[in-house]
Design an enzyme around this catalytic site. Structure first.
Site, PDB file in Angstrom:
ATOM      1  NE  ARG A 184      67.167  10.089  30.184  1.00  0.00           N
ATOM      2  CZ  ARG A 184      66.896  11.376  29.987  1.00  0.00           C
ATOM      3  NH1 ARG A 184      67.826  12.184  29.515  1.00  0.00           N
ATOM      4  NH2 ARG A 184      65.714  11.857  30.271  1.00  0.00           N
ATOM      5  CB  THR A 231      39.747  32.648  41.495  1.00  0.00           C
ATOM      6  OG1 THR A 231      40.464  32.333  40.292  1.00  0.00           O
ATOM      7  CG2 THR A 231      40.775  32.945  42.573  1.00  0.00           C
ATOM      8  CG  ASP A 268      42.888  31.679  37.667  1.00  0.00           C
ATOM      9  OD1 ASP A 268      42.750  30.627  37.017  1.00  0.00           O
ATOM     10  OD2 ASP A 268      42.480  32.787  37.262  1.00  0.00           O
ATOM     11  CE  LYS A 292      60.490  10.176  30.402  1.00  0.00           C
ATOM     12  NZ  LYS A 292      59.500  10.675  31.315  1.00  0.00           N
ATOM     13  N   GLY A 304      52.913  13.715  36.810  1.00  0.00           N
ATOM     14  CA  GLY A 304      54.216  13.241  36.344  1.00  0.00           C
ATOM     15  C   GLY A 304      54.561  13.741  34.949  1.00  0.00           C
TER      16      GLY A 304
END
Ligand code: F6P
Length: 321
Positions: free
Chosen positions: A212, A126, A128, A214, A186
């Site tokens: 900040r 599977t 999963d 981003k 990430g």
């Protein structure tokens, strides 16, 4: 045993074919006959099968899907269905049945064991990765690479447009694919069924990270992360004035040529399962723990017995700043 049966059941997973190849070739080496049931337990119920020899599994080690076909078979939830399956197995003189599949398939195997006295050996197949008794399931590594590739591609366009992207990956009850895709890609946020959904915290963190500097975000969302799924997460974030885009990856994750680790796992466990059948073992899952092949009772392999490593969510808090 002199004659064994094999089937692939539930959501197909890359590496099932490699596993079938290993099972058939090992069985032939030991002079066993192999019956391959078509479309999972449905083939057992209906008596639809192929006789497999070494040549029937030629050139499939690299192919996704399963040459036997797969299905979810609701009849296996009823006594009549289980009796019918048992009578096909008796009629064909099958002495051991090898079941390649996930949770539902192992549950089916346990139910069948109440109506049929032959040996039953499960193999974890599977995407999963949610079976107990084994660290990894056949198909997980390939599905993960597919999801990770999608995350990387979304990151390119997210960055170009300063956008928030939601990537929905598979896993109705299990967060493994989401967690590993999020860590590997990430991602700023990873939402999984094993952890309570909290939209306020997510929005707060988006605001903080924007302040900040981003500009773009990747949020990986497991299918079953919350009631309402990825569209609810999108609505919750948009409700705070952010624009989002959503990518639902879906069944793309189930296909494709298995990666090396899935082929390796499929092959080793396929051989191990036939050896277990020859040793007279039954009602067990052939799994991999660390570097060791292990047989564990089938009931220990069921749902909930392989929780994803939750500390990854915690470390992602400082990794994704
Ligand atoms: O169990 C494998 C899986 O791909 C899950 O990740 C997913 O939730 C489910 O199957 C989808 O099932 P179906 O192919 O029946 O839509």
């Amino acid at each position: 045993p002199r004659r064994i049966g094999v089937l692939t059941s539930g959501g197909d997973a890359p590496g099932m074919n490699a596993c079938l190849r290993a099972i058939v070739r090992t069985a032939v080496y030991h002079n066993l006959e192999v019956i391959g049931f078509q479309r999972g337990y449905c083939g057992v119920l209906l008596g639809e099968y192929l006789t497999l020899d070494a040549r029937s599994v030629a050139n499939i080690i690299h192919r996704g899907g399963t040459i036997l076909g797969s299905a979810r078979c609701p009849e296996m939830h009823h006594v009549e269905g289980l009796e019918r399956a048992a009578s096909t197995l008796k009629g064909l003189g099958i002495e051991a049945l090898l079941v390649i599949g996930g949770n539902g398939s192992m549950q089916g195997a346990l139910s069948l064991a109440e109506h049929w006295s032959g040996q039953i050996i499960g193999l974890p197949g599977t995407i999963d990765n949610d079976l107990g008794g084994t660290d990894w399931t056949i198909g997980f590594f390939t599905a993960l690479d597919t999801a990770l590739d999608a995350a990387d591609r979304l990151r390119d366009t997210a960055e170009a447009f300063d956008r928030i992207f939601l990537l929905e990956v598979m896993g109705r009850h299990a967060g493994w694919i989401a967690l590993f895709t999020g860590i590997g890609g990430g991602a700023e946020e990873i939402l999984i069924p094993e952890h309570a959904y909290d939209p306020d915290t997510i929005v707060k963190r988006i605001k903080e990270s924007r302040s900040r500097g981003k500009r773009s975000h990747i949020i990986v969302v497991a299918e079953g992360a919350c009631e309402g799924g990825v569209s609810r997460v999108a609505a919750d974030i948009e409700g705070h004035g952010f624009e989002t885009r959503t990518c639902v990856l879906g069944h793309v994750q189930r296909g494709g040529s298995p990666v090396a680790l899935d082929r390796y796992l499929a092959t080793e466990l396929g051989v191990f399962a036939v050896q277990a059948a020859l040793d007279g073992k039954s009602h067990v899952l052939a799994g991999k723990q660390g570097k060791t092949n292990r047989l564990v009772p089938l009931n220990e392999a069921l749902d909930g017995n392989n929780q994803p490593p939750m500390h990854l969510l915690e470390i992602n808090r400082f990794l994704a700043t």
